[in-house]
Each structure stands twice: as structure tokens, then as C-alpha cells.
Design an enzyme around this catalytic site. Structure first.
Site, PDB file in Angstrom:
ATOM      1  N   GLU A 173       0.805  -1.221  -0.008  1.00  0.00           N
ATOM      2  CA  GLU A 173       0.057   0.003   0.010  1.00  0.00           C
ATOM      3  C   GLU A 173       0.880   1.211  -0.284  1.00  0.00           C
ATOM      4  O   GLU A 173       0.674   2.223   0.801  1.00  0.00           O
ATOM      5  CB  GLU A 173      -0.957  -0.101   1.334  1.00  0.00           C
ATOM      6  CG  GLU A 173      -1.997  -1.009   1.232  1.00  0.00           C
ATOM      7  CD  GLU A 173      -3.250  -1.005   2.081  1.00  0.00           C
ATOM      8  OE1 GLU A 173      -3.213  -0.090   2.818  1.00  0.00           O
ATOM      9  OE2 GLU A 173      -4.060  -1.771   1.992  1.00  0.00           O
ATOM     10  N   GLU A 304      -5.752  -8.311  -0.404  1.00  0.00           N
ATOM     11  CA  GLU A 304      -6.335  -7.876   0.760  1.00  0.00           C
ATOM     12  C   GLU A 304      -7.593  -7.957   0.395  1.00  0.00           C
ATOM     13  O   GLU A 304      -7.862  -6.719  -0.621  1.00  0.00           O
ATOM     14  CB  GLU A 304      -5.867  -6.756   1.386  1.00  0.00           C
ATOM     15  CG  GLU A 304      -4.522  -6.884   2.204  1.00  0.00           C
ATOM     16  CD  GLU A 304      -3.995  -5.734   3.056  1.00  0.00           C
ATOM     17  OE1 GLU A 304      -4.972  -4.758   3.463  1.00  0.00           O
ATOM     18  OE2 GLU A 304      -2.811  -5.481   3.081  1.00  0.00           O
TER      19      GLU A 304
END
Length: 501
Positions: A173, A304
Site C-alpha cells: 500500500e 487484501e
């Protein structure tokens, strides 16, 4: 009546087992208390890993486990988690709950856990706050079999032989908690860092995962692919084996999220509509990746995904502990069907997270353990792992719900392995059963070898430590089969698996 036509002679691709992967972060009670209790715990364990949880996870055939994060990965310094436990550095987990992280679960413990689970390893490296040298030395520590400072350090810490790292994520991320980077900046950092994720054993290459987009950030995907592709060989294979995608279902939006157990019928459909958005995300990101990789050598790793609700009242908000209802079962059924149907590009996925965090498959409380509705769907769907996707066409589907939150009332996917066809079906209606006719294109006699269902008449139903089997996998018998035709009655809010040969 809805109709499903299955062409079992038309094979569309392999469903990689890693699509059914899991994610464990140093967050709340996922690692500590959930997976790892330490060697001195009264809870039965083997080398610190609690055996009730490990045994339950083995039953759903975990193919791969991602660790140590998540946002935690880009503040994790691996040398803090090796050596004698009493001498390991303690730190504050600034991302998740502000609690002390004592690093008693580190590299050696992770590989021990994966050994017990019998699964592949997915390590997420620290690009956000770590150095190239740190990442390079970690790879050397884990995988080099020879004379070197890191190999010697590994042996000193009790493990002479190297481990196998199957997948290595270069940052996490990085558009957000991993450094707030632009796609071009990250891509250039990726190019640099991945160079030093070396294959010390050419027979056991490490597959590299590039940080992809958050939800529908197509600008990120375009920028990363374009920058990585510039001045690289004709194909990115080996330089980039995967690019990731993260997407969570927040029925009431990122700020509010909504309760895991107290929701209206409207919110039921809103949640499922947002789960179905995964199909659009995969298609649109794949369209961009196709411009650079038309041969589909780069896998999409949705590492995710899952529901993200408001944490349970009275719990640490930084621990992200939530209950798990029939609604979660439908989300996972819908999502896994989508992954199966996109197996040409989706090669890995990791639900978030394995134990006690977000859409967990298992919840623990002290020595107690329960399996969630999500667990039971994963158990049914395990037959898709490594199977061949079959051509299937669904027609006559109705829409249920209101306004912009209308959804099709049935979703499906079909695969074949070892001569057995696995059909997984979801009835998204919260209140109405749905009849379905299944027709096999091959004119021969078929028989059902197994059929199971996860459902409950109450869409809010969930398992508790006092009542652990309110929602569970049960035998399904609401079908009739005659030669190559089957009729099925799908109860409201249900996930069904039918296996035939």
C-alpha cells in the site's frame, strides 16, 4: 426458473490454489492469541502455534499465507524478530492499537507456522521505511545456502538450512500507509528494490509482487505498469510476477462502515452489491495490465479483500475485531466465484484476515475457538483449488433489492478436478428461495457425489463461543437429478456446493 448450462468439455483455465490464500498481520489478536500463544502457554501448542487453530486451518487446505502485513510490513524491521526472544526489541505498534509488539513472533516462527499448515510462504518486505540493504539481507537470511554473514546468522539462531520463500511483496500500500508515494515514484523504487530480491537457488525462484492499486485507482495501475515497463525486457516476467489489488467492502462507507451484526435488508443488498464490484475492478485493472502484458504472464494478486465493519463494541478499535454472519458467507461465496471466473488473470488472493481480525475464518477467546460462516464457505470451496474452470452460462436470473443496490439473485462458478465437477452457487435473496435448472451439455448420466450448504433463515445469524454451530456446513438435498439435467432449490441467503461425476 433460472437456468445454468455447463459445457464440461470446454475448459477455460486453471484455478490456482493460491486464489484461496490468507493474510496474517501483526494486528490485534491475529498473530498473538490467535495463531501464536508461545511455548509456555496452557493452551495446547506445538512450538508456540495453537493446535486447535492450526488443525482447523489445515482442514480448509490453506494454500499460501501472507505476513507480516499490511501496513505493519512497512514499519517492520526483520532483525528485531530473530534471536533469543527475551532479547528481541520491543516496539509500539503505531498502526494498530498502540500496543507493545515484543517481536516474539518473527521470521523463524512464521516459517514454523507455514510448515505446520503445509502452505506456501508470502513475505511482505519493508520498502516504506526500510533500506535496500535491509530487504536484500532478509532475502539472504531466509534463502541463501552457503557461506555468508546472513546464512551464518541464521544458523546461529538455530536454523542451518534455508527456507523456501515462494512470494515476496516489495512494499505494501505504498500509495498510502506504505509511504504516500506517487505511482511513478513507487515504480522506480520497486525497480530498484526488486533487483536485490535475488534467487540464490535457481531451482526455487522467488515470485515478486509489485504493489498495485487501492480499489478503483486505475491511474496507479497505469503509472506503475508504464514506469516498470520502460527500459525493461520485452516481458516483465521474473521482474514482476504479480501486481496486487486491495479492496474491502464497507457497506456504509469508509468512515461509518456499519455494524457486523445489526443491519437492515437494504444494507444486506448494499453489502452484496459492493462485493460484486470486485468483478468490475478485476476487469478494468486487467484491461490496463493487458496493454503491457497481453500474454497474461503477470498475475493479479488480490492480497487484501473482505468485509470491514465497525469493530465490536467494547473492543480496542485498533484491533479490528468483528463478528461474522451469513452475510459474510455470501460475500466470500460471491467473491470466490468471481476469482474463479477470472482465473486467467487472478492467480493469488488473500482474505483479510485469518484469525480475530476483519473477515476472519476463525475467532478465539482464551482457550476457546469457533469457526465462522466464512470458514465453512472456504471449506466447501476448497475443491476448486487447482481445478480447471469450466464454461458455464447462467440465464433467467432475477434482480433483488431496491434502487441502485439491486443484485442478481444467483451467482455461480464451475470447475472440474479428478473427474468430479464442482458447482458453487449463491442465492443472494435475503427472503426468497430460488429454483434453478442445471443442464450439462454432454449427454450422459451424471450422479451427485456430495452436496453441502451454508445458510440460516436469519441473515443476521452468527456463531458465538456459547453457541458455535448456529451457522455451519450441512448436507444439502434440495435437488433432483435425471441423466444430464438437475433441478435445484436454493434457500434464501445460501451458499451451496454440488459435486457430480
Amino acid at each position: 426458473m433460472a437456468k445454468l448450462v455447463i459445457n464440461d468439455s470446454k475448459e477455460l483455465g486453471r484455478i490456482e490454489p493460491e486464489i484461496y490464500g490468507h493474510f496474517s498481520e501483526h494486528l490485534g489478536r491475529c498473530i498473538y492469541e490467535g495463531l501464536f500463544v508461545g511455548e509456555n502457554s496452557d493452551i495446547p501448542n506445538v512450538n508456540g502455534m495453537r493446535q486447535d487453530v492450526v488443525n482447523a486451518l489445515k482442514e480448509i487446505q490453506i494454500p499460501v499465507l501472507r505476513w507480516p502485513g499490511g501496513c505493519f510490513a512497512d514499519e517492520y524491521h526483520w532483525k528485531d524478530g530473530i534471536g533469543e526472544k527475551s532479547k528481541r526489541k520491543k516496539m509500539i505498534n503505531t498502526h494498530w492499537g498502540g500496543v507493545v509488539e515484543d517481536n516474539s513472533f518473527g521470521t523463524h516462527e512464521f516459517f514454523e507456522l507455514c510448515k505446520q499448515l503445509g502452505c506456501k510462504t508470502y513475505i511482505n518486505g519493508n520498502l516504506g521505511s526500510g533500506t535496500v540493504q535491509e530487504m536484500s539481507e532478509w532475502v539472504e537470511y531466509m534463502t541463501f545456502d552457503g557461506v555468508s554473514p546472513m546464512a551464518e546468522l541464521r544458523e546461529k539462531n538455530g536454523h542451518k538450512k534455508p527456507w523456501k520463500v515462494d512470494y515476496f511483496g516489495v512494499g505494501n500500500e505504498n500509495w498510502g500507509c506504505g509511504g504516500n508515494m506517487t505511482p511513478e515514484f513507487y515504480a522506480n523504487m520497486y525497480r530498484r528494490y526488486q533487483t536485490y530480491v535475488r534467487d540464490y537457488d535457481s531451482k526455487k525462484p522467488i515470485k515478486k509482487v509489485c504493489c498495485g492499486a487501492n480499489v478503483d485507482d486505475y491511474y496507479w495501475t497505469k503509472g506503475v505498469m508504464e514506469t516498470c515497463y520502460d527500459h525493461t525486457p520485452e516481458h516483465l516476467h521474473g521482474f514482476m510476477d504479480f501486481i496486487s489489488l486491495h479492496y474491502y467492502v464497507h457497506p456504509e462507507g469508509w468512515e461509518i462502515k456499519g455494524s457486523a451484526t445489526d443491519f437492515t435488508e437494504e444494507v444486506w443488498y448494499k453489502t452484496l452489491k459492493k462485493a460484486l464490484f470486485m468483478d468490475t475492478l478485476i476487469k478494468r485493472h486487467s484491461d490496463i495490465i493487458d496493454q503491457y502484458d497481453p500474454e497474461k504472464k503477470i498475475g493479479l494478486s488480490v492480497d487484501e479483500w473482505g468485509t470491514w465493519f465497525t469493530c465490536e463494541p467494547g473492543t480496542n478499535p485498533g484491533f479490528l475485531y468483528q463478528q461474522n454472519t451469513v452475510r459474510d458467507a455470501l460475500v466470500v461465496g460471491i467473491t470466490l466465484n468471481i476469482f474463479n471466473k477470472h482465473c486467467d488473470r487472478v492467480k493469488m488472493a488473500c482474505i483479510a484476515q485469518m484469525v480475530n481480525v476483519l473477515q476472519a475464518v476463525i475467532l478465539t477467546e482464551g482457550e476457546k475457538m469457533i469457526k465462522t460462516p466464512t470458514y465453512h464457505v472456504f471449506h466447501m470451496y476448497r475443491h476448486h483449488q487447482g481445478a480447471t474452470l469450466l464454461d458455464s452460462e447462467l440465464s433467467g436470473v432475477n434482480e433483488v433489492g431496491e434502487g441502485e443496490w439491486k443484485v442478481p439473485d444467483i451467482t455461480e462458478s464451475v470447475s472440474k478436478k479428478d473427474g468430479i465437477i464442482t458447482i458453487t452457487l449463491n442465492n443472494l435473496s435475503a427472503t426468497e428461495k430460488r429454483d434453478l435448472e442445471i443442464l450439462f451439455a454432454t449427454d450422459k448420466n451424471y450422479e451427485v457425489v456430495e452436496a453441502n450448504i451454508v445458510t440460516n433463515k436469519d441473515m443476521h445469524a452468527y456463531n458465538t463461543f456459547e453457541n458455535p454451530e448456529v451457522v455451519k456446513e450441512e448436507e444439502f438435498n434440495l435437488y433432483e437429478i435425471d441423466k444430464n439435467k438437475m433441478t435445484v432449490s436454493l434457500p434464501a441467503c445460501s451458499v451451496v456446493e454440488i459435486r457430480v461425476k
